[in-house]
Design an enzyme around this catalytic site. Structure first.
Site, PDB file in Angstrom:
ATOM      1  N   HIS A 117     -51.165   5.166 -16.554  1.00 18.07           N
ATOM      2  CA  HIS A 117     -51.693   4.055 -17.336  1.00 18.07           C
ATOM      3  C   HIS A 117     -52.051   2.880 -16.425  1.00 18.07           C
ATOM      4  O   HIS A 117     -51.425   1.816 -16.470  1.00 18.07           O
ATOM      5  CB  HIS A 117     -50.697   3.634 -18.407  1.00 18.07           C
TER       6      HIS A 117
ATOM      7  N   CYS B  32     -44.304  14.324 -14.266  1.00 17.38           N
ATOM      8  CA  CYS B  32     -43.195  13.689 -13.546  1.00 17.38           C
ATOM      9  C   CYS B  32     -41.948  14.553 -13.636  1.00 17.38           C
ATOM     10  O   CYS B  32     -41.573  15.011 -14.723  1.00 17.38           O
ATOM     11  CB  CYS B  32     -42.925  12.312 -14.146  1.00 17.38           C
TER      12      CYS B  32
ATOM     13  N   HIS C 283     -47.280   8.009 -28.086  1.00 13.32           N
ATOM     14  CA  HIS C 283     -47.399   8.032 -26.626  1.00 13.32           C
ATOM     15  C   HIS C 283     -47.475   9.474 -26.124  1.00 13.32           C
ATOM     16  O   HIS C 283     -46.785  10.357 -26.633  1.00 13.32           O
ATOM     17  CB  HIS C 283     -46.187   7.328 -26.013  1.00 13.32           C
TER      18      HIS C 283
ATOM     19  N   GLU D 221     -46.325  10.946 -23.495  1.00 14.90           N
ATOM     20  CA  GLU D 221     -45.071  11.536 -23.026  1.00 14.90           C
ATOM     21  C   GLU D 221     -44.185  11.957 -24.199  1.00 14.90           C
ATOM     22  O   GLU D 221     -43.596  13.043 -24.187  1.00 14.90           O
ATOM     23  CB  GLU D 221     -44.311  10.564 -22.127  1.00 14.90           C
TER      24      GLU D 221
ATOM     25  N   SER E 149     -49.565   0.651 -20.741  1.00 16.66           N
ATOM     26  CA  SER E 149     -48.425   1.173 -19.984  1.00 16.66           C
ATOM     27  C   SER E 149     -47.126   0.785 -20.679  1.00 16.66           C
ATOM     28  O   SER E 149     -46.787  -0.398 -20.769  1.00 16.66           O
ATOM     29  CB  SER E 149     -48.438   0.620 -18.558  1.00 16.66           C
ATOM     30  N   SER E 150     -46.392   1.783 -21.137  1.00 17.31           N
ATOM     31  CA  SER E 150     -45.145   1.521 -21.855  1.00 17.31           C
ATOM     32  C   SER E 150     -44.104   0.860 -20.964  1.00 17.31           C
ATOM     33  O   SER E 150     -43.468  -0.115 -21.350  1.00 17.31           O
ATOM     34  CB  SER E 150     -44.590   2.835 -22.432  1.00 17.31           C
ATOM     35  N   ASN E 151     -43.916   1.383 -19.748  1.00 19.11           N
ATOM     36  CA  ASN E 151     -42.881   0.814 -18.889  1.00 19.11           C
ATOM     37  C   ASN E 151     -43.207  -0.631 -18.524  1.00 19.11           C
ATOM     38  O   ASN E 151     -42.320  -1.472 -18.421  1.00 19.11           O
ATOM     39  CB  ASN E 151     -42.658   1.670 -17.640  1.00 19.11           C
TER      40      ASN E 151
ATOM     41  N   SER F 177     -47.025   2.232 -12.638  1.00 17.28           N
ATOM     42  CA  SER F 177     -48.333   2.827 -12.349  1.00 17.28           C
ATOM     43  C   SER F 177     -49.277   1.828 -11.686  1.00 17.28           C
ATOM     44  O   SER F 177     -50.490   2.050 -11.646  1.00 17.28           O
ATOM     45  CB  SER F 177     -48.964   3.356 -13.645  1.00 17.28           C
TER      46      SER F 177
END
Length: 413
Positions: A83, A148, A176, A178, A312-314, A377
């Site tokens: 992302h 990952c 999402h 993932e 981007s979730s993180n 990312s």
């Protein structure tokens, strides 16, 4: 830890040196204090951990190697590699075609793709259903799989829970990539359910305690449970796994809450047979980056800048942490800093960009203090660009270069 071969233009003279030196001085990664860069009228505090993680560097190494070694062949990505718009744009310009967007909407029909094509699976992984489509086309799924390893670890843990007759509760965002992939793999061996936050987890209590009906469950959790899910049976034994980019403390809160609910039903002497210990599914990079933000927030600063893709979730969770303490601006790159007065930044709750005026404090006798971090990312070079741009509003270019040279010298290993 393995060293990856990623393009040099993603690395940076400042950040790379700082990271390497801090790695040498703090091998156990327990020191979460930020690095101070003193530019005189402005001080930049860089988080201890941020930027490309193991899984992202692994994915980038594979995709660039794939492109360089397969000239003349058609190369497709299932969706965004990671992302980050810069990385995805680079791949697009290299001729890589994207089959779908992050929501699963297709740009390229499966009918257009054949066994001679290369299809790369992005770092988030993909569903069992899409893997089967690729296999039916005689496409080698494993050879160009950049999933990952820590995501795969969650899949394996979910599989082992299913083998032991546990239901898998996934803490993640159901939309999402993932989480869609984790849900798909989990339901191969276990009943599976997705909850996004503690509020949704609390809605499971009456079903675990058998106080509400199947019909109420199906309405309340529509589209978030696996086929054949029976709340009157499948909440007898549960285990929690997570989308690796969620806040670690949120996953722990959900886990602790559901354990307490189950404890009230079965008692301490029986809890180990009804609730699985799944602490080993938390991603180290997500945890480190979040811990580093908390360490950075101990500095009394004027503002924080968080760099990363808006989807981007993180990165969004780093923004959440910073916003609890001080004015925070989520930007995708240095171009979003329009001038020393204006910044275009993303608001997650409203899901829109906004231009804010006077985001930087005026010059005073006291230095302006700015916290900076980035998502997993985001290339370090983008953080360099932002540091240079922001400091340029307070200092001359020669002064910036002088400080940067001293930083590089100071942090050379």
């Amino acid at each position: 830890m393995k060293s990856f071969d990623i393009p040099s233009f993603y690395r940076s003279p400042i950040i790379s040196r700082i990271k390497e030196q801090r790695k040498v001085n703090d091998r156990t990664k327990k020191d979460f204090t930020p690095t101070e860069l003193d530019f005189g009228p402005v001080k930049i505090y860089v988080a201890r951990h941020f930027g490309f993680c193991y899984g992202v560097e692994n994915a980038i190494e594979i995709i660039y190697k794939t492109v360089n070694e397969n000239q003349g062949k058609r190369i497709f990505l299932l969706s965004e590699m990671i992302h980050n718009p810069k990385v995805n744009q680079d791949l697009h310009e290299m001729g890589v075609r994207f089959i779908m967007d992050t929501k699963g909407n297709q740009f390229v029909s499966w009918d257009e793709i054949g066994g001679d094509d290369i299809v790369v699976i992005p770092a988030f992984g993909t569903t069992v259903e899409i893997e089967d489509i690729l296999k039916d086309k005689n496409i080698d799924v494993k050879r160009f799989d950049t999933t990952c390893p820590f995501v795969v670890k969650v899949w394996k843990r979910a599989g082992s829970l299913g083998d032991d007759d546990y239901t898998v509760v996934i803490h993640g965002k159901s939309y999402h990539e993932e989480t869609r992939a984790t849900f798909s793999h989990a339901k191969e061996t276990a009943p599976a359910l997705v909850v996004q936050n503690i509020e949704e987890a609390k809605k499971l209590k009456p079903y675990i305690l058998k106080e509400k009906t199947r019909e109420e469950f199906f309405e309340e959790f529509a589209d978030r449970y696996s086929e054949g899910f029976d709340p009157e049976i499948h909440f007898d034994r549960i285990g929690v796994v997570n989308q690796t980019t969620m806040l670690a403390e949120d996953t722990q809160e959900i886990t602790d809450y559901l354990r307490e609910v189950m404890l009230s039903r079965v008692g301490e002497e029986n809890i180990s047979n009804h609730f699985a210990n799944t602490r080993d599914t938390l991603c180290y990079a997500t945890s480190d980056n979040q811990g580093a933000v908390r360490g950075m927030l101990e500095i009394e600063a004027d503002l924080a800048i968080v760099v990363g893709g808006y989807n981007s979730s993180n990165t969004s969770h780093l923004v959440d942490l910073c916003e609890e303490e001080l004015p925070t601006y989520h930007i995708s790159d240095a171009d979003k800093i329009l001038s020393e007065k204006l910044i275009s930044h993303y608001l997650h709750l409203k899901k829109e960009e906004r231009v804010t005026e006077d985001f930087l404090p005026s010059k005073t006798d006291e230095p302006v203090k700015i916290l900076i971090t980035s998502g997993a990312s985001c290339p370090d070079a983008m953080v360099d660009d932002i540091i240079r741009k922001v400091v340029g509003f307070y200092e001359s270019s020669s002064a910036i270069d002088e400080v940067i040279d001293s930083v590089i010298e100071k942090y050379s290993v």
